[in-house]
Design a protein around this motif. Structure first.
Motif, PDB file in Angstrom:
ATOM      1  N   CYS A 115       0.836  -1.205   0.000  1.00  0.00           N
ATOM      2  CA  CYS A 115       0.000   0.000   0.000  1.00  0.00           C
ATOM      3  C   CYS A 115       0.870   1.254   0.000  1.00  0.00           C
ATOM      4  N   GLU A 116       0.327   2.328  -0.615  1.00  0.00           N
ATOM      5  CA  GLU A 116       1.006   3.621  -0.608  1.00  0.00           C
ATOM      6  C   GLU A 116       0.403   4.563   0.432  1.00  0.00           C
ATOM      7  N   PHE A 117      -0.844   4.304   0.771  1.00  0.00           N
ATOM      8  CA  PHE A 117      -1.545   5.133   1.754  1.00  0.00           C
ATOM      9  C   PHE A 117      -2.426   4.199   2.591  1.00  0.00           C
ATOM     10  N   PRO A 118      -1.845   3.560   3.627  1.00  0.00           N
ATOM     11  CA  PRO A 118      -2.561   2.507   4.356  1.00  0.00           C
ATOM     12  C   PRO A 118      -3.681   3.029   5.247  1.00  0.00           C
ATOM     13  N   THR A 119      -4.801   2.341   5.181  1.00  0.00           N
ATOM     14  CA  THR A 119      -5.925   2.623   6.079  1.00  0.00           C
ATOM     15  C   THR A 119      -6.404   1.309   6.678  1.00  0.00           C
ATOM     16  N   CYS A 120      -6.485   1.222   7.991  1.00  0.00           N
ATOM     17  CA  CYS A 120      -6.941   0.000   8.658  1.00  0.00           C
ATOM     18  C   CYS A 120      -8.458   0.025   8.824  1.00  0.00           C
ATOM     19  N   TYR A 142      -4.704 -10.432   6.074  1.00  0.00           N
ATOM     20  CA  TYR A 142      -5.527  -9.777   7.084  1.00  0.00           C
ATOM     21  C   TYR A 142      -4.957 -10.143   8.452  1.00  0.00           C
ATOM     22  N   PHE A 143      -5.174  -9.270   9.439  1.00  0.00           N
ATOM     23  CA  PHE A 143      -4.697  -9.547  10.783  1.00  0.00           C
ATOM     24  C   PHE A 143      -5.871  -9.985  11.661  1.00  0.00           C
ATOM     25  N   PRO A 144      -5.842 -11.250  12.165  1.00  0.00           N
ATOM     26  CA  PRO A 144      -6.938 -11.741  13.011  1.00  0.00           C
ATOM     27  C   PRO A 144      -6.951 -11.040  14.366  1.00  0.00           C
ATOM     28  N   LEU A 145      -8.113 -11.016  14.994  1.00  0.00           N
ATOM     29  CA  LEU A 145      -8.278 -10.387  16.306  1.00  0.00           C
ATOM     30  C   LEU A 145      -8.678 -11.434  17.344  1.00  0.00           C
ATOM     31  N   PHE A 146      -8.059 -11.371  18.518  1.00  0.00           N
ATOM     32  CA  PHE A 146      -8.289 -12.331  19.589  1.00  0.00           C
ATOM     33  C   PHE A 146      -8.856 -11.602  20.811  1.00  0.00           C
ATOM     34  N   ASP A 147      -9.627 -12.347  21.615  1.00  0.00           N
ATOM     35  CA  ASP A 147     -10.166 -11.734  22.835  1.00  0.00           C
ATOM     36  C   ASP A 147      -9.135 -11.804  23.964  1.00  0.00           C
ATOM     37  N   ALA A 148      -9.510 -11.334  25.132  1.00  0.00           N
ATOM     38  CA  ALA A 148      -8.582 -11.247  26.267  1.00  0.00           C
ATOM     39  C   ALA A 148      -8.069 -12.613  26.710  1.00  0.00           C
ATOM     40  N   LYS A 149      -8.839 -13.672  26.437  1.00  0.00           N
ATOM     41  CA  LYS A 149      -8.435 -15.030  26.813  1.00  0.00           C
ATOM     42  C   LYS A 149      -7.570 -15.700  25.748  1.00  0.00           C
ATOM     43  N   GLY A 150      -7.335 -14.994  24.645  1.00  0.00           N
ATOM     44  CA  GLY A 150      -6.532 -15.557  23.566  1.00  0.00           C
ATOM     45  C   GLY A 150      -7.333 -16.358  22.572  1.00  0.00           C
ATOM     46  N   SER A 151      -8.652 -16.314  22.670  1.00  0.00           N
ATOM     47  CA  SER A 151      -9.513 -17.048  21.734  1.00  0.00           C
ATOM     48  C   SER A 151      -9.744 -16.213  20.475  1.00  0.00           C
ATOM     49  N   LEU A 152      -9.740 -16.881  19.345  1.00  0.00           N
ATOM     50  CA  LEU A 152      -9.970 -16.208  18.069  1.00  0.00           C
ATOM     51  C   LEU A 152     -11.402 -15.696  18.000  1.00  0.00           C
ATOM     52  N   THR A 153     -11.558 -14.470  17.506  1.00  0.00           N
ATOM     53  CA  THR A 153     -12.902 -13.914  17.305  1.00  0.00           C
ATOM     54  C   THR A 153     -13.228 -13.899  15.814  1.00  0.00           C
ATOM     55  N   ASN A 154     -14.441 -13.488  15.490  1.00  0.00           N
ATOM     56  CA  ASN A 154     -14.833 -13.441  14.076  1.00  0.00           C
ATOM     57  C   ASN A 154     -14.557 -12.074  13.454  1.00  0.00           C
ATOM     58  N   LYS A 155     -13.681 -11.284  14.073  1.00  0.00           N
ATOM     59  CA  LYS A 155     -13.309  -9.983  13.521  1.00  0.00           C
ATOM     60  C   LYS A 155     -11.850 -10.007  13.058  1.00  0.00           C
ATOM     61  N   PHE A 156     -11.552  -9.170  12.083  1.00  0.00           N
ATOM     62  CA  PHE A 156     -10.190  -9.112  11.555  1.00  0.00           C
ATOM     63  C   PHE A 156      -9.925  -7.716  10.993  1.00  0.00           C
ATOM     64  N   ILE A 157      -8.629  -7.390  10.841  1.00  0.00           N
ATOM     65  CA  ILE A 157      -8.230  -6.067  10.354  1.00  0.00           C
ATOM     66  C   ILE A 157      -7.792  -6.158   8.893  1.00  0.00           C
ATOM     67  N   ILE A 158      -8.324  -5.270   8.090  1.00  0.00           N
ATOM     68  CA  ILE A 158      -7.968  -5.149   6.675  1.00  0.00           C
ATOM     69  C   ILE A 158      -7.052  -3.942   6.526  1.00  0.00           C
ATOM     70  N   ILE A 159      -5.955  -4.084   5.793  1.00  0.00           N
ATOM     71  CA  ILE A 159      -5.097  -2.942   5.481  1.00  0.00           C
ATOM     72  C   ILE A 159      -5.417  -2.541   4.044  1.00  0.00           C
ATOM     73  N   SER A 160      -6.121  -1.442   3.903  1.00  0.00           N
ATOM     74  CA  SER A 160      -6.607  -1.022   2.580  1.00  0.00           C
ATOM     75  C   SER A 160      -5.692   0.021   1.957  1.00  0.00           C
ATOM     76  N   ASN A 161      -5.579  -0.032   0.640  1.00  0.00           N
ATOM     77  CA  ASN A 161      -4.866   0.977  -0.132  1.00  0.00           C
ATOM     78  C   ASN A 161      -5.862   1.844  -0.906  1.00  0.00           C
ATOM     79  N   GLY A 162      -7.135   1.668  -0.568  1.00  0.00           N
ATOM     80  CA  GLY A 162      -8.186   2.373  -1.286  1.00  0.00           C
ATOM     81  C   GLY A 162      -8.616   3.653  -0.610  1.00  0.00           C
ATOM     82  N   ASN A 163      -9.721   4.182  -1.067  1.00  0.00           N
ATOM     83  CA  ASN A 163     -10.260   5.445  -0.553  1.00  0.00           C
ATOM     84  C   ASN A 163     -10.986   5.200   0.771  1.00  0.00           C
TER      85      ASN A 163
END
Length: 687
Positions: free
Chosen positions: A247-252, A279-300
């Motif tokens: 990416c040239e202009f990263p947006t999470c 994509y970067f996965p997201l975990f809860d406080a107990k270390g369990s995988l959640t159904n949310k994740f982070i996208i690093i976008s190069n778009g608008n």
């Protein structure tokens, strides 16, 4: 007067994993030339997926004329019988002169070289074209009707020296004072009047040209998301390095998937997101995988909902595949996949993966027995070794290769295998990299070591040992893994395991010189052992002293070298003197005479040494049986006083031949005491 050079290679999106290395190459090419062509203040290189930018500040517009004189060979070397020798011809050629242009003075030949005044602007086209060509990419491509090559098609070349355009052309693209902004956010042409205007103009055009700055932007945005969601992101360095160069202009942005997919093993979901989609996965406080994740976008960023929706669709498709494969694979017991391993080649000369499974099972059993594990653990080791590679032919692993071993563990559990067996299957690839943990259970350690020894022996048997920097089968990493696992408490004879493994290959019909290959493997692993000891801070000569007595077992080598190093550091004077005494005795002794000396003709000092040698030999033998190398070294230390007195009081090379030979035999006996510990002559020099 000084100006700045700014050169930008504008391209289609460059390969992310290679871009970081390309930037290093550009820096090396510019900064590490044998001699500077012109002076400058500083060199900086920037990069994004669509550009590599070279900035050189403080460059003079002209290089002043100068005359240099170089001293060459002496006259008698430069000329023979009035004719120039190859030495003179070579010296002249190296300075760009004919031999006739050399001058003679002070008994030598000299070359005088005059460089006229030069405009730096005239030099730059050739230098910058050479830079483009000198960047080494793993893969290159051609485009259009041009023969020039680069990692991706070049679309523009911004090249300015101060306010002047540097005139050059590559692959049909002519240089200019124009650049381009972000592909989506500011796609238009940007024309500039001065080199210094490029970086500020790119910043306004939504381009972040600094790799470090883009990474900081991503990490800061991730922290904001973590604070907002109360979740924790997994940010592996390898994936981060790649994402930064996508990416040239990263947006999470935050996406999510259906919770039903959480029934799939988390490792396969994480692999699908990290390794396949970045994509970067997201975990809860107990270390369990959640159904949310982070996208690093190069778009608008204004189109966030559309971007997130598109990425969620991609994730859903991958996870549907993963869920389907996982459920289909579980319909059959893990053992049923072992027969299919005969369709997977291990190595063309060594057979298939089923052959390997059988060998690893047998070797795992042997190692477990050598480690004196109980009967059930021996059985579990053999079973885990047999099933360890079975998941390689399952649909999930074929599609998501990073989870091999892990999926085998899940399938083993689903098939009703022992938990110990399932855990051993999961961990048998460990340690996977430098700094990785060793397997936890003894059964897992046995299987992990067996797998690595089998690969090591097979490759050496067919002449595929590592050469130089080439190690396609990661045998060095495997050897280091074996050593680290053994250090974690897996005590068995490495030499016996190697010979047993080679015998298994012999039974399979592989032809090789067993003794020669065995020696090569042992030497290879001991070499890695020496490296690991250096990393632990053990002195070089302590390591070499142990190596000199041909210790073949890694654990024995480590224990002796560490004990010797520790004892030497605690009693430096004693051990330096012992080293000197040993070296002196070793130099004088005569092996042909043997070490059986006559007690009846010994003097008082000789008797004292004889008694000390016998006691030391007996006590050291007992210490070695208990693997107590410290005690053995303490016994050697006791020999310092009697050997010093022997050298002070006794004329070893006596005129009486009988006395002389008897005294040499005592020295032989003295050296023999050391033979199972270390070669102290390697430590004779004071550090």
């Amino acid at each position: 007067m000084k100006s700045n050079i700014v050169f930008e290679i504008g391209t289609e999106e460059l390969p992310a994993l290679e871009l970081h290395n390309a930037v290093k190459q550009v820096e090396d090419i510019v900064c590490n030339q044998p001699g500077k062509l012109f002076d400058y203040d500083e060199v900086k290189i920037y990069s994004t997926p669509r550009r590599i930018i070279l900035c050189i500040t403080g460059v003079p517009e002209k290089i002043e004329a100068k005359t240099q004189e170089f001293k060459g060979p002496k006259l008698e070397i430069a000329f023979k019988d009035g004719k120039p020798t190859p030495a003179a011809i070579g010296f002249a050629k190296g300075k760009g002169l004919e031999v006739e242009g050399l001058k003679q003075k002070d008994g030598c030949v000299f070359a005088t070289k005059t460089t006229p005044e030069q405009n730096v602007l005239d030099m730059l086209p050739g230098l910058l074209l050479g830079l483009i060509k000198d960047i080494n990419w793993k893969k290159v491509m051609r485009w259009g009707s041009n023969n020039e090559e680069f990692a991706r098609p070049i679309r523009w070349l911004f090249a300015m020296f101060g306010s002047k355009v540097i005139d050059l052309e590559f692959a049909g693209v002519k240089s200019s004072n124009a650049s381009y902004g972000h592909r989506f956010l500011a796609p238009g042409k940007i024309e500039l009047n001065n080199a210094d205007e490029l970086l500020p103009a790119l910043a306004k055009a939504n381009v972040v040209p600094s790799e470090d700055e883009r990474e900081n932007l991503i990490r800061n945005q991730v922290k904001e998301i973590e604070a907002k969601t109360k979740l924790q992101a997994a940010l592996p360095e390898a994936v981060m390095k790649e994402v930064v160069n996508l990416c040239e202009f990263p947006t999470c942005m935050v996406g999510q998937f259906d919770e039903m997919f959480l029934s799939v093993p988390k490792e396969i979901i994480v692999d699908a997101m990290l390794m396949h989609q970045r994509y970067f996965p997201l975990f809860d406080a107990k270390g369990s995988l959640t159904n949310k994740f982070i996208i690093i976008s190069n778009g608008n960023p204004k189109c966030e909902s559309t971007i997130v929706d598109g990425n969620e669709r991609v994730v859903a498709a991958r996870l549907y595949d993963a869920k389907f494969f996982f459920e289909e694979d579980k319909k059959k017991p893990l053992e049923s996949y072992v027969d299919k391993l005969n369709e997977v080649v291990f190595q063309e000369q060594l057979g298939n993966m089923k052959d390997k499974a059988n060998r690893v099972a047998s070797l795992s059993e042997k190692i477990a027995k050598d480690c004196k594990l109980d009967a059930n653990e021996v059985k579990q080791s053999k079973r885990a070794g047999y099933l360890a590679k079975a998941d390689l032919v399952t649909s999930a692993v074929v599609e998501f290769t990073q989870v091999q071993g892990i999926m085998g563990s899940y399938y083993a559990t689903a098939s009703g295998e022992d938990k110990v067996v399932a855990d051993a299957i999961r961990e048998h690839y460990m340690p996977r990299f430098a700094g990785d943990k060793a397997p936890k259970t003894k059964v897992a350690k046995c299987v992990a070591v067996a797998d690595k020894i089998d690969t090591l022996c097979g490759m050496f048997a067919v002449g595929q040992a590592p050469t130089g920097s080439s190690d396609p089968f990661a045998l060095r990493r495997g050897a280091i893994g074996i050593i680290s696992i053994m250090k974690e408490g897996l005590n068995f004879s490495f030499v016996d395991a190697v010979n047993y493994s080679l015998d298994l290959y012999k039974k399979q019909g592989i032809k090789f010189d067993r003794n020669k290959v065995s020696e090569e493997i042992i030497d290879f692993v001991i070499t890695r052992t020496k490296v690991s000891l250096k990393d632990l801070g053990v002195d070089h000569d302590s390591i070499e002293a142990v190596a000199a007595v041909k210790v073949e077992e890694p654990l024995v080598f480590i224990a002796r070298a560490q004990a010797l190093d520790e004892a030497r550091k605690n009693n430096p004077e004693v051990f330096e003197n012992l080293a000197t005494a040993f070296a002196r005795a070793n130099n004088l002794r005569n092996n042909k005479l043997g070490s059986k000396f006559s007690e009846s003709i010994l003097g008082q000092t000789e008797k004292l040494l004889s008694k000390s040698i016998k006691e030391a030999h007996k006590n050291i033998e007992g210490a070695l049986k208990k693997d107590s190398y410290k005690d053995a070294l303490d016994e050697l230390a006791k020999l310092r006083e009697p050997i010093d007195k022997f050298f002070d009081d006794v004329m070893i090379m006596d005129k009486d031949k009988k006395l002389q030979e008897n005294r040499l035999k005592i020295l032989n006996a003295f050296v023999d005491v050391f033979s199972n510990i270390a070669d102290f002559s390697k430590m004779a020099k004071t550090k």
